[in-house]
Design a protein around this motif. Structure first.
Motif, PDB file in Angstrom:
ATOM      1  N   ILE A  58       4.591  -2.405  -1.878  1.00 30.84           N
ATOM      2  CA  ILE A  58       5.170  -1.068  -2.040  1.00 30.84           C
ATOM      3  C   ILE A  58       4.640  -0.467  -3.341  1.00 30.84           C
ATOM      4  O   ILE A  58       4.838  -1.021  -4.419  1.00 30.84           O
ATOM      5  CB  ILE A  58       6.708  -1.135  -2.063  1.00 30.84           C
ATOM      6  CG1 ILE A  58       7.219  -1.636  -0.697  1.00 30.84           C
ATOM      7  CG2 ILE A  58       7.314   0.221  -2.399  1.00 30.84           C
ATOM      8  CD1 ILE A  58       8.701  -1.893  -0.652  1.00 30.84           C
ATOM      9  N   THR A  59       3.963   0.656  -3.224  1.00 31.38           N
ATOM     10  CA  THR A  59       3.309   1.254  -4.396  1.00 31.38           C
ATOM     11  C   THR A  59       3.798   2.669  -4.695  1.00 31.38           C
ATOM     12  O   THR A  59       3.397   3.257  -5.708  1.00 31.38           O
ATOM     13  CB  THR A  59       1.783   1.307  -4.183  1.00 31.38           C
ATOM     14  OG1 THR A  59       1.502   2.045  -2.975  1.00 31.38           O
ATOM     15  CG2 THR A  59       1.204  -0.096  -4.064  1.00 31.38           C
ATOM     16  N   ASP A  60       4.643   3.203  -3.834  1.00 34.60           N
ATOM     17  CA  ASP A  60       5.112   4.577  -4.045  1.00 34.60           C
ATOM     18  C   ASP A  60       6.552   4.695  -3.550  1.00 34.60           C
ATOM     19  O   ASP A  60       7.045   3.858  -2.793  1.00 34.60           O
ATOM     20  CB  ASP A  60       4.197   5.560  -3.304  1.00 34.60           C
ATOM     21  CG  ASP A  60       4.280   6.974  -3.882  1.00 34.60           C
ATOM     22  OD1 ASP A  60       5.074   7.180  -4.836  1.00 34.60           O
ATOM     23  OD2 ASP A  60       3.565   7.859  -3.387  1.00 34.60           O
ATOM     24  N   GLY A  61       7.216   5.750  -3.986  1.00 32.01           N
ATOM     25  CA  GLY A  61       8.627   5.930  -3.661  1.00 32.01           C
ATOM     26  C   GLY A  61       9.495   5.618  -4.866  1.00 32.01           C
ATOM     27  O   GLY A  61       9.005   5.333  -5.968  1.00 32.01           O
ATOM     28  N   THR A  62      10.798   5.637  -4.671  1.00 30.04           N
ATOM     29  CA  THR A  62      11.743   5.471  -5.784  1.00 30.04           C
ATOM     30  C   THR A  62      12.315   4.062  -5.891  1.00 30.04           C
ATOM     31  O   THR A  62      13.031   3.762  -6.841  1.00 30.04           O
ATOM     32  CB  THR A  62      12.906   6.463  -5.639  1.00 30.04           C
ATOM     33  OG1 THR A  62      13.585   6.223  -4.384  1.00 30.04           O
ATOM     34  CG2 THR A  62      12.416   7.903  -5.680  1.00 30.04           C
ATOM     35  N   LEU A  63      12.001   3.191  -4.937  1.00 36.12           N
ATOM     36  CA  LEU A  63      12.629   1.869  -4.901  1.00 36.12           C
ATOM     37  C   LEU A  63      12.240   1.005  -6.098  1.00 36.12           C
ATOM     38  O   LEU A  63      13.093   0.411  -6.761  1.00 36.12           O
ATOM     39  CB  LEU A  63      12.279   1.146  -3.599  1.00 36.12           C
ATOM     40  CG  LEU A  63      12.856  -0.268  -3.445  1.00 36.12           C
ATOM     41  CD1 LEU A  63      14.383  -0.234  -3.472  1.00 36.12           C
ATOM     42  CD2 LEU A  63      12.360  -0.916  -2.162  1.00 36.12           C
ATOM     43  N   GLU A  64      10.939   0.907  -6.399  1.00 37.48           N
ATOM     44  CA  GLU A  64      10.488  -0.011  -7.444  1.00 37.48           C
ATOM     45  C   GLU A  64      11.053   0.355  -8.813  1.00 37.48           C
ATOM     46  O   GLU A  64      11.537  -0.507  -9.559  1.00 37.48           O
ATOM     47  CB  GLU A  64       8.960  -0.049  -7.514  1.00 37.48           C
ATOM     48  CG  GLU A  64       8.455  -1.060  -8.542  1.00 37.48           C
ATOM     49  CD  GLU A  64       6.948  -1.122  -8.629  1.00 37.48           C
ATOM     50  OE1 GLU A  64       6.433  -2.036  -9.313  1.00 37.48           O
ATOM     51  OE2 GLU A  64       6.271  -0.269  -8.019  1.00 37.48           O
ATOM     52  N   ALA A  65      11.012   1.636  -9.164  1.00 34.24           N
ATOM     53  CA  ALA A  65      11.530   2.056 -10.466  1.00 34.24           C
ATOM     54  C   ALA A  65      13.027   1.789 -10.568  1.00 34.24           C
ATOM     55  O   ALA A  65      13.530   1.383 -11.622  1.00 34.24           O
ATOM     56  CB  ALA A  65      11.246   3.535 -10.697  1.00 34.24           C
TER      57      ALA A  65
END
Length: 373
Positions: A58-65
């Motif tokens: 997963i490289t985009d979206g709000t999940l990782e942050a």
């Protein structure tokens, strides 16, 4: 006719039941991602979630942050996460996160994690008034605290955003912060910080979590002026119930107030304390439902013992537990309806300390006597 010949025995209970409160605070996250599964899922902690991010590239979206902000605070608490596929159309993303908020109401039966008295965050998208309003609605039903984001570029914009709300279930946050090589929204950092101190401080869920170090934070996207003892933007925003992270002997949280119209419930630590107490009392008293009315004495005694423990640990200042004769009438007793009143005053937190430094010449003679030997 039953014949009970011989020696017969049975046992019963004539004692106060223990009332306990879980110190763990679950976090519910509604986020987007460009890969991986969609829908409702659970993680034992934020690090498990970050491994999921890595495994699914997963490289985009709000999940990782979001997961990074929580993980940086060093908290080990359960997470319920609803993920929707990141879309190029932001209107679609907003629709998906609104649907994800509704799904949180099914968290317990679908994931086994009850988010009551927990936290809800929708990083980035909670800066949209419609999404924040939906968080307020969900939180009021589930007794959770919704932590919103706001990324206004100036004080007027922040004031305009917070003016849309008047709720004891929301903590309005502001800003993005440099942490772990990313710009992380306030909501993720604050959720992790609250959950950490809830579980790692004695009766932490009853505390004010302002003026705590936000671990991992090294800077901010927009500097909010903070000055001790002087009028400044951060003070003005906090007066309007906006929370943020400021540079003050490290990067510290500043603000833990709600936007409720009633000053009593503008203290978020009080709101969270009362909901925890009420939830614990209700759960511990379920055994008495449909039992004989004389068992109510043990319900009352259980609550008294519980309150004595809280008083001894500085959670409450004082309390009273009684069946009010004005509410418990002959008619209500006949109907099997009883009203138990628990009056309690929580331990307030210090939100303002005024120190006056006064010049006095009261000790002038002492100096003269010293000079004269």
């Amino acid at each position: 006719m039953d014949l009970n010949f011989g020696i017969n025995g049975s046992f019963g209970v004539a004692a106060a039941r223990p009332i306990t409160i879980s110190s763990s605070t679950p976090i519910a996250i509604v986020a987007t991602a460009n890969a991986g599964d969609t829908g409702l899922m659970k993680f034992n902690n934020a690090d498990d979630g970050l491994k999921y991010v890595e495994d699914n590239t997963i490289t985009d979206g709000t999940l990782e942050a979001a997961l990074t902000g929580v993980s940086l605070q060093g908290v080990n608490c359960p997470l319920v996460v609803h993920v929707s596929t990141l879309n190029v159309d932001e209107a679609v993303n907003k629709t998906n996160v609104l649907a994800g908020l509704d799904m949180l109401k099914q968290s317990d039966p679908l994931t086994g994690i009850d988010i009551k008295n927990g936290l809800i965050i929708v990083p980035e998208y909670s800066a949209i008034v419609e999404v924040a309003a939906k968080m307020d609605s969900i939180s009021s039903k589930m007794w959770t605290t919704g932590i919103t984001d706001d990324f206004s570029v100036d004080e007027a914009g922040v004031s305009n955003f917070v003016g849309n709300f008047g709720s004891k279930y929301l903590l309005i946050g502001h800003g993005k912060y440099n942490a772990d090589g990313k710009l992380i929204p306030f909501s993720a950092l604050m959720a992790g910080l609250i959950a950490y101190h809830d579980g790692n401080t004695s009766f932490g869920w009853a505390k004010n979590h302002s003026n705590r170090i936000a671990k991992g934070v090294a800077g901010t996207q927009r500097v909010v002026e903070y000055l001790d003892g002087s009028d400044c933007e951060s003070r003005r925003l906090r007066q309007k119930s906006v929370a943020m992270i400021v540079k003050d002997v490290g990067w510290r949280t500043y603000g833990f107030e709600t936007t409720d119209i009633d000053p009593i419930w503008q203290s978020l630590d009080r709101v969270r304390t009362f909901h925890r107490l009420l939830a614990a009392i209700l759960k511990a008293s379920k055994w008495a439902r449909d039992r004989e009315a004389d068992q109510l004495i043990w319900v009352k005694k259980s609550i008294v013992e519980f309150m004595n423990e809280l008083k001894g640990n500085g959670v409450v200042i004082g309390f009273d537990v009684f069946f009010d004769p004005a509410k418990n009438t002959k008619a209500t007793v006949t109907a099997g309806k009883f009203y138990l009143t628990v009056k309690v005053q929580d331990m307030p937190s210090i939100r303002e300390l005024n120190i006056e430094l006064v010049y006095s010449d009261d000790w002038g003679e002492t100096l003269i006597n010293y000079i004269n030997g």
